[in-house]
Every structure is written in C-alpha cells, then in structure tokens.
Design a protein around this motif. Structure first.
Motif, mmCIF file in Angstrom:
data_model
loop_
_atom_site.group_PDB
_atom_site.id
_atom_site.type_symbol
_atom_site.label_atom_id
_atom_site.label_comp_id
_atom_site.label_asym_id
_atom_site.label_seq_id
_atom_site.Cartn_x
_atom_site.Cartn_y
_atom_site.Cartn_z
ATOM 1 N N LEU A 108 0.827 -1.212 0.000
ATOM 2 C CA LEU A 108 0.000 0.000 0.000
ATOM 3 C C LEU A 108 0.861 1.262 0.000
ATOM 4 C CD1 LEU A 108 -2.789 -1.063 2.551
ATOM 5 C CD2 LEU A 108 -3.057 -0.734 0.081
ATOM 6 N N VAL A 109 1.924 1.236 0.791
ATOM 7 C CA VAL A 109 2.838 2.388 0.841
ATOM 8 C C VAL A 109 3.495 2.594 -0.515
ATOM 9 C CG1 VAL A 109 4.998 3.253 1.836
ATOM 10 C CG2 VAL A 109 3.277 2.225 3.313
ATOM 11 N N LEU A 110 3.893 1.487 -1.158
ATOM 12 C CA LEU A 110 4.526 1.573 -2.469
ATOM 13 C C LEU A 110 3.564 2.141 -3.505
ATOM 14 C CD1 LEU A 110 7.016 0.969 -4.196
ATOM 15 C CD2 LEU A 110 6.148 -1.347 -4.530
ATOM 16 N N MET A 111 2.307 1.670 -3.476
ATOM 17 C CA MET A 111 1.301 2.176 -4.405
ATOM 18 C C MET A 111 1.042 3.665 -4.180
ATOM 19 S SD MET A 111 -1.521 -0.899 -4.608
ATOM 20 C CE MET A 111 -2.629 0.137 -5.556
ATOM 21 N N LEU A 112 0.969 4.063 -2.910
ATOM 22 C CA LEU A 112 0.737 5.467 -2.587
ATOM 23 C C LEU A 112 1.895 6.334 -3.067
ATOM 24 C CD1 LEU A 112 -0.972 7.631 -1.167
ATOM 25 C CD2 LEU A 112 0.243 7.084 0.961
ATOM 26 N N ALA A 113 3.117 5.821 -2.893
ATOM 27 C CA ALA A 113 4.303 6.566 -3.337
ATOM 28 C C ALA A 113 4.302 6.736 -4.856
ATOM 29 C CB ALA A 113 5.567 5.839 -2.891
ATOM 30 N N ILE A 114 3.901 5.681 -5.587
ATOM 31 C CA ILE A 114 3.851 5.753 -7.050
ATOM 32 C C ILE A 114 2.783 6.747 -7.504
ATOM 33 C CG2 ILE A 114 3.297 4.452 -9.140
ATOM 34 C CD1 ILE A 114 4.558 1.996 -7.783
ATOM 35 N N ILE A 115 1.618 6.700 -6.842
ATOM 36 C CA ILE A 115 0.524 7.625 -7.198
ATOM 37 C C ILE A 115 0.935 9.071 -6.959
ATOM 38 C CG2 ILE A 115 -1.809 8.369 -6.564
ATOM 39 C CD1 ILE A 115 -2.408 5.372 -5.995
ATOM 40 N N LEU A 116 1.573 9.330 -5.820
ATOM 41 C CA LEU A 116 2.030 10.689 -5.512
ATOM 42 C C LEU A 116 3.092 11.160 -6.510
ATOM 43 C CD1 LEU A 116 2.258 10.621 -1.607
ATOM 44 C CD2 LEU A 116 0.658 11.932 -2.995
ATOM 45 N N ALA A 117 4.012 10.246 -6.858
ATOM 46 C CA ALA A 117 5.067 10.600 -7.819
ATOM 47 C C ALA A 117 4.469 10.943 -9.175
ATOM 48 C CB ALA A 117 6.055 9.448 -7.944
ATOM 49 N N ILE A 118 3.475 10.142 -9.619
ATOM 50 C CA ILE A 118 2.815 10.421 -10.898
ATOM 51 C C ILE A 118 2.081 11.758 -10.842
ATOM 52 C CG2 ILE A 118 0.964 9.672 -12.448
ATOM 53 C CD1 ILE A 118 1.761 6.774 -11.789
ATOM 54 N N GLY A 119 1.408 12.002 -9.719
ATOM 55 C CA GLY A 119 0.661 13.249 -9.571
ATOM 56 C C GLY A 119 1.557 14.473 -9.585
ATOM 57 N N ILE A 120 2.681 14.401 -8.875
ATOM 58 C CA ILE A 120 3.567 15.565 -8.744
ATOM 59 C C ILE A 120 4.417 15.782 -9.984
ATOM 60 C CG2 ILE A 120 5.514 16.521 -7.452
ATOM 61 C CD1 ILE A 120 4.406 15.047 -4.972
ATOM 62 N N PHE A 121 4.999 14.693 -10.505
ATOM 63 C CA PHE A 121 5.992 14.841 -11.571
ATOM 64 C C PHE A 121 5.463 14.582 -12.984
ATOM 65 C CE2 PHE A 121 8.487 13.582 -7.762
ATOM 66 C CZ PHE A 121 9.186 14.768 -7.607
ATOM 67 N N VAL A 122 4.230 14.075 -13.105
ATOM 68 C CA VAL A 122 3.665 13.823 -14.435
ATOM 69 C C VAL A 122 2.436 14.697 -14.684
ATOM 70 C CG1 VAL A 122 2.668 12.091 -15.988
ATOM 71 C CG2 VAL A 122 4.542 11.461 -14.456
ATOM 72 N N VAL A 123 1.417 14.515 -13.841
ATOM 73 C CA VAL A 123 0.160 15.235 -14.047
ATOM 74 C C VAL A 123 0.329 16.733 -13.772
ATOM 75 C CG1 VAL A 123 -2.254 15.419 -13.332
ATOM 76 C CG2 VAL A 123 -1.158 13.173 -13.469
#
Length: 371
Positions: A108-123
């Motif tokens: 869950l922590v890994l998924m949350l980290a990936i989602i945050l990274a996509i949100g900050i650095f991609v979207v």
C-alpha cells in the motif's frame, strides 16, 4: 574501469548491495555494531525470455528494485524503532500473520508513493503546460516547457528533502555505496583508505536513471500530439513503463562503457548526484564494505581484471613463432656441442618432405602393380 555488475541502495544507517541473485543489507545498529543480512532474490527475468527483452527488462528491473528497496528500508528502520514498539513486536506470536500484514502495508505504501510521484511529476507539469495553451499554441514548445517544469520540480524536491537530518545521513551512505563500487571497478583493494579516495558519483545510479526518464519523456511528449486533453494525460501515464525501460537501457549501456560520447551524455546525471550523495564518514564506509563483501568476491574480481585483455592477432605472429623455433633449435645445437654429443636436430619441414617422397613411391608401386 571494469564493469562489476553490483549495484546498491542507501537505507537508514546502512547500505543494501545486490549482485546477481543475492543481496545483502548492512546496518550500523544503535550499539555501534554492524548487522549484515544476506538473502537470495528471485527475478522474473530468471525464467522468462520475454522479461529479458530490451526495454521490457528495464520495467521488470525497476519494479523489482522498488520492491527490494522498500523491503530493505523497512529492515533497516526496524533497528531504530522505539523500545516500546520493539517489546510489542516481541510479544506477537503469530509471525505468519504479521508477515502478511507487513507485506500488505508495504504494498500500500509503495502504491501510494507511485501515485504521488505520478501526480507531482507527471500530471502536475502537464496541467501547468496546458494552462499556457493560449499564449503558446505550439504543442512541441509546450511539451518542452512541461519537461523543463518536471526537471525543476524534481531538483527542488531533492534539495528540500536533503535539508532533513535523516535524509542527509542517507545521502552520505549513498556516497559510501558509490565509493565502494568505484573502488572495486577501478581495481583497488576494498579498504577504507582506498574507498575514501574514490568519487561519490557513478553512471549506474538511480538518480541518473530518474533524470534520463525525464529527458526521454520530453522527447516523447514533444512529438506525440493528441487532440483530446484527457487522452494526452492518459498517454503520459501509460507510457511511463516504456520511458523507464528506455532509460534503463541507456543507464545499463553507460555503466558498462567508457568513451567520450557516453561520458558527455552521462554528465547531467552525475551533476545531479551532487544533491543525492555526500562524503561519508569512515564508519559509513565500513558498513558499505561489509555489505559488498557479503555478496561479492572483490578479491577474485580484481585478480582477473586483465583476463579479458587478450593479445591481438597480427601478421607478425607467424614470423615471431618461426623466430622462436629457430632460437630453440640453435640453443639445442649449442647445448649438444658443449656436451660433446653427436645429435642431429631435425627440421619439421625436412621431415614433411621425406614423408611426401615415401607416399609418392608407395603410390607408384601400387599403380605399377595394377598395370
């Protein structure tokens, strides 16, 4: 410098080193002792030909590295939990359930980290570039601006987290990891003094990988133009594995080659490592050495560094061999003369001529008999 194949990651007060199917974690415990844990690791690439294809292997390696990284990070933090939490853990009897629970939390922590990274650095950069659509109608120029914003955000993020005390020490261990690998690949004994002399940057670093990911994404999104805004955003997310796979191929190639072009292309990543690495202390270097020695025989590696450097084959070799034969022949004659022995030194060419004459006479004999 010779490619060793080992890689690593800094964790809390320690270092993880991976070599082929094994990895080790060395942690400096609160009492000052170094705890080393060694484990084997399975990879999808070991039993799948598809997973070993270019680009795909980069995605597989990236995901597996994230998983191993989270696991080793959790292991290192376990030494620095509060005493009360440690006592609670000791009282728990059902270890199997706890392992499952820890795995779920880690996932869950890994998924949350990936989602945050996509949100900050991609979207985030994408939406900012889309806001400039009216003053900047060119999609290529907006793609370039989007990529530049992504790089700036990443650099600012790294700079901000480097101000944290614990992260500073992690970056120092990161420097110790690089120094150890550089020491081995430069053919020097793995000692604190030798490691201290090495640089803290390395071409196969994850920091360089992330920067290459951003540069590759700039090229992709500058030329992949789609009319629908939601489809453009979706493509930026779906293409992340492809971009990561291409970035991995470059890092893999750069890490095993050393020439002017590769060094120039690797320079931005090495410069960025100035933010994610720092000069370690001697006790940090000791931890790094312990982690390397648990999974890698650096003495054997250094002893065989020159084995691959074979002598080139040239037209001069036959002449050299003939000269060597003549020298040996002369030495044998001189030795025989000194000992007073009557020894005839036969030449190989003379023997071959005699054999030919004998074979010709035998053939003539049989031919006459048939007639």
């Amino acid at each position: 410098m010779k490619y060793s194949g080992i890689g690593g990651q800094a964790v809390l007060e320690g270092i993880m080193m991976k070599n082929q199917k094994e990895y080790s974690v060395a942690v400096r415990k609160p009492d000052g002792e170094i705890e080393v844990k060694k484990e084997s690791c399975r990879s999808l690439r070991d039993h799948s030909k598809v997973a070993n294809l270019p680009v795909i292997r980069g995605v597989v390696t990236f995901v597996e590295s994230l998983k191993t990284g989270m696991k080793t990070l959790n292991y290192s933090t376990s030494f620095y939990e509060d005493e009360e939490e440690q006592k609670k853990e000791e009282k728990k009897n059902n270890e199997k359930k706890e392992d499952i629970k820890d795995s779920l939390i880690m996932g869950l922590v890994l998924m949350l980290a990936i989602i945050l990274a996509i949100g900050i650095f991609v979207v985030g950069p994408f939406l900012l570039s889309e806001a400039l659509k009216k003053p900047i109608p060119s999609p290529q120029l907006r793609g370039l601006i989007e990529g530049a914003l992504r790089v700036i955000l990443f650099v600012v993020y790294v700079k901000l987290i480097s101000l944290m005390k614990d992260i500073k020490r992690v970056f120092m261990y990161h420097g110790a990891e690089h120094k150890c690998i550089n020491c081995v690949e430069n053919g020097e004994d793995l000692t604190v003094a030798n490691v201290r002399k090495q640089t803290t940057v390395h071409k196969r670093c994850g920091t360089s990988f992330l920067l290459i990911v951003m540069f590759v994404s700039i090229l992709f999104f500058m030329f992949i133009v789609v009319g629908n805004i939601w489809l453009r955003m979706l493509l930026r997310i779906l293409l992340i594995p492809v971009i990561a796979g291409l970035a991995y191929e470059f890092i893999r190639f750069a890490g095993s080659h050393d020439n002017a072009v590769i060094n120039v292309l690797s320079k931005p990543g090495l410069m960025l490592q100035g933010l994610t690495t720092a000069e370690p202390t001697d006790d940090m270097i000791e931890v790094a050495i312990a982690s390397v020695e648990a999974v890698f025989d650096w003495k054997e590696f250094i002893a065989h560094m020159d084995d691959e450097q074979e002598k080139p084959v040239t037209d001069e070799e036959p002449a050299a061999e003939a000269q060597s034969k003549e020298e040996k022949k002369e030495e044998s004659v001189e030795s025989a003369e000194e000992s007073g022995e009557d020894i005839e030194i036969l030449d190989i060419d003379e023997i071959e001529e005699e054999e030919k004459e004998i074979l010709e006479k035998i053939n003539e004999y049989f031919e006459d008999g048939e007639q």
